[in-house]
Design a protein around this motif. Structure first.
Motif, PDB file in Angstrom:
ATOM      1  N   UNK A   1       0.551  -1.087  -0.316  1.00 16.98           N
ATOM      2  CA  UNK A   1      -0.617  -0.171  -0.112  1.00 16.98           C
ATOM      3  C   UNK A   1       0.764   1.090  -0.656  1.00 16.98           C
ATOM      4  N   UNK A   2       0.789   1.966  -1.370  1.00 21.98           N
ATOM      5  CA  UNK A   2       1.208   4.044  -1.140  1.00 21.98           C
ATOM      6  C   UNK A   2       1.084   4.405  -0.182  1.00 21.98           C
ATOM      7  N   UNK A   3       1.659   4.347   1.264  1.00 20.61           N
ATOM      8  CA  UNK A   3       1.211   5.658   2.044  1.00 20.61           C
ATOM      9  C   UNK A   3       2.370   5.677   3.017  1.00 20.61           C
ATOM     10  N   UNK A   4       2.505   6.406   4.268  1.00 15.18           N
ATOM     11  CA  UNK A   4       3.310   6.712   5.375  1.00 15.18           C
ATOM     12  C   UNK A   4       3.079   6.111   6.259  1.00 15.18           C
ATOM     13  N   UNK A   5       4.539   5.636   7.017  1.00 14.85           N
ATOM     14  CA  UNK A   5       4.370   4.736   8.185  1.00 14.85           C
ATOM     15  C   UNK A   5       5.442   4.921   8.702  1.00 14.85           C
ATOM     16  N   UNK A   6       5.092   4.818  10.131  1.00 16.64           N
ATOM     17  CA  UNK A   6       6.035   5.297  11.232  1.00 16.64           C
ATOM     18  C   UNK A   6       6.344   4.480  11.598  1.00 16.64           C
ATOM     19  N   UNK A   7       7.816   4.647  11.978  1.00 16.42           N
ATOM     20  CA  UNK A   7       8.220   3.431  12.810  1.00 16.42           C
ATOM     21  C   UNK A   7       9.024   3.698  14.162  1.00 16.42           C
ATOM     22  N   UNK A   8      10.010   2.930  14.506  1.00 19.43           N
ATOM     23  CA  UNK A   8      10.847   2.970  15.603  1.00 19.43           C
ATOM     24  C   UNK A   8      12.449   2.892  14.785  1.00 19.43           C
ATOM     25  N   UNK A   9      13.588   3.523  15.295  1.00 16.09           N
ATOM     26  CA  UNK A   9      14.394   3.150  14.897  1.00 16.09           C
ATOM     27  C   UNK A   9      14.425   1.489  15.325  1.00 16.09           C
ATOM     28  N   UNK A  10      15.550   0.467  14.062  1.00 16.74           N
ATOM     29  CA  UNK A  10      15.827  -1.252  14.501  1.00 16.74           C
ATOM     30  C   UNK A  10      14.549  -1.767  14.447  1.00 16.74           C
ATOM     31  N   UNK A  11      13.413  -1.019  14.153  1.00 14.93           N
ATOM     32  CA  UNK A  11      12.582  -2.155  13.674  1.00 14.93           C
ATOM     33  C   UNK A  11      12.788  -2.859  12.104  1.00 14.93           C
TER      34      UNK A  11
END
Length: 392
Positions: free
Chosen positions: A203-213
């Motif tokens: 899915x083209x979208x914006x994904x908030x992640x954590x460092x090291x994910x």
């Protein structure tokens, strides 16, 4: 005597009651009234922070006038244990109640520094931005291409900062190979990627992640979102469409995605290809030919040759009948919606019109006229480029 004692006790009780009532009214006014902040600030709630720690930090940074009243209000509203880790924008004059609502709402952080790893059709870039609380706008600090440039010092210096937010953004129309290739260069992610997900399933979208994910876990989330979008829109599809499965609709959506970047045109473009399928006409769309040549591994970077338009590949819709066997990119929600809820038109053709959009036609004669106009525009643009003249 006992009457005097009782009278004094009653008087004392009334005085105490009045004082307590006054304190409660004062505390309520302090809690709900305008706060002391003259300007917006970015406030960070650390992981595992207690209500006592947060309230003291709020008082130290001038966001609340009294940490004790803030704690009492938080406990009274049953939000004392609902603090959410992250960085949050606290507006000027925010009351204690409003501050509490912000730091317990959850969801994405609303301020601080952010790294956005953007994956586009032409490649990926890294953008470091920082929110200016005074204007509530992000300011770009640095931008670079991780494939061709070393990370600038400005990025390296802050990459370890505890308030850093990390985001991965997929542009509409990127291929699954492009996504995997780019994610391998995202230095803030971990985990190997051995396979490329099926085309169209991310899915083209914006994904908030954590460092090291984990990179694989991120691809799983991208897949889950696309699956949910497709299922939702398939359930509300128009009747009589020439698709037997959601997967066929996804193929059409990917073609629409690659044919136009103008949202208002997507449903018209979809109608052209649907009309062609209904009339047993070949789709004859260049993006499918290009995918047959590149398999989505990069961009062609030039125009198609006549020999390539005639070359037999499973994706060459000038040669094959019907839809190609797979999507040719990862379509966004709007393109999937266009494929499942197209405009009702009699259009069978379209060509660029020189404005960034397309001219649509119902007959081949009309289409040939539109093509001739486009050729004139192309010729004029070529002359302008050769002479250095800009067209208005």
């Amino acid at each position: 005597m006992w009457k005097a004692v009782a009278s004094n006790a009653l008087t004392l009780f009334i005085v105490v009651l009045v004082v307590v009532s006054g304190l409660l009214a004062w505390g309520r006014q302090v809690y709900t009234g305008p706060g002391p902040l003259a300007e917006a600030i970015c406030f960070r709630v650390e992981k595992g922070a207690s209500l006592s720690q947060v309230s003291r930090a709020l008082e130290e940074q001038g966001a609340v006038s009294d940490a004790r009243i803030f704690r009492i209000g938080a406990d009274y509203s049953d939000k004392g244990t609902g603090l959410k880790f992250g960085s949050y924008l606290l507006p000027p004059k925010a009351s204690m109640g409003e501050v509490l609502a912000v730091v317990t709402a959850g969801g994405q952080s609303t301020c601080g520094r952010e790294v956005n790893f953007r994956i586009g059709i032409a490649g990926a870039d890294v953008i470091l931005r920082e929110l200016d609380p005074a204007t509530n706008r992000y300011v770009e600090v640095v931008k670079f291409d991780p494939a061709t440039e070393a990370a600038p010092a400005a990025y390296v210096d802050v990459a370890q900062a505890p308030d850093m937010r990390w985001r991965v953004t997929l542009a509409e129309g990127v291929t699954s190979w492009m996504v995997v290739d780019a994610l391998k260069r995202a230095d803030f992610l971990d985990g190997a990627l051995e396979t490329v997900p099926p085309e169209g399933t991310l899915s083209p979208d914006s994904y908030e992640v954590e460092k090291g994910s984990d990179r694989g876990a991120l691809l799983t989330e991208m897949t889950a979102r696309q699956t949910a979008v497709l299922a939702e829109l398939w359930a509300g599809r128009d009747e009589g469409l020439p698709y037997e499965t959601p997967e066929e609709a996804l193929i059409m959506a990917s073609i629409v995605e690659k044919e136009t970047g103008i949202p208002e045109e997507r449903k018209q473009v979809a109608s052209v290809f649907i009309n062609r399928l209904r009339n047993s006409m070949r789709l004859q769309t260049d993006p499918t030919v290009i995918y047959g040549l590149t398999k989505g591994e990069g961009i062609l970077g030039r125009g198609l040759r006549q020999s390539e338009l005639k070359r037999e590949t499973p994706w060459n819709t000038y040669v094959i009948d019907g839809l190609p066997p797979t999507p040719i990119a990862n379509p966004g929600r709007l393109s999937i919606e266009a494929a499942l809820n197209p405009d009702t038109t009699s259009y069978l053709y379209f060509v660029a019109d020189g404005s960034g959009g397309h001219a649509f036609a119902e007959t081949l004669a009309q289409h040939n006229e539109n093509v001739a106009k486009w050729r004139e525009i192309e010729a004029q643009q070529g002359q302008d480029a050769a002479t250095g003249v800009q067209s208005e």
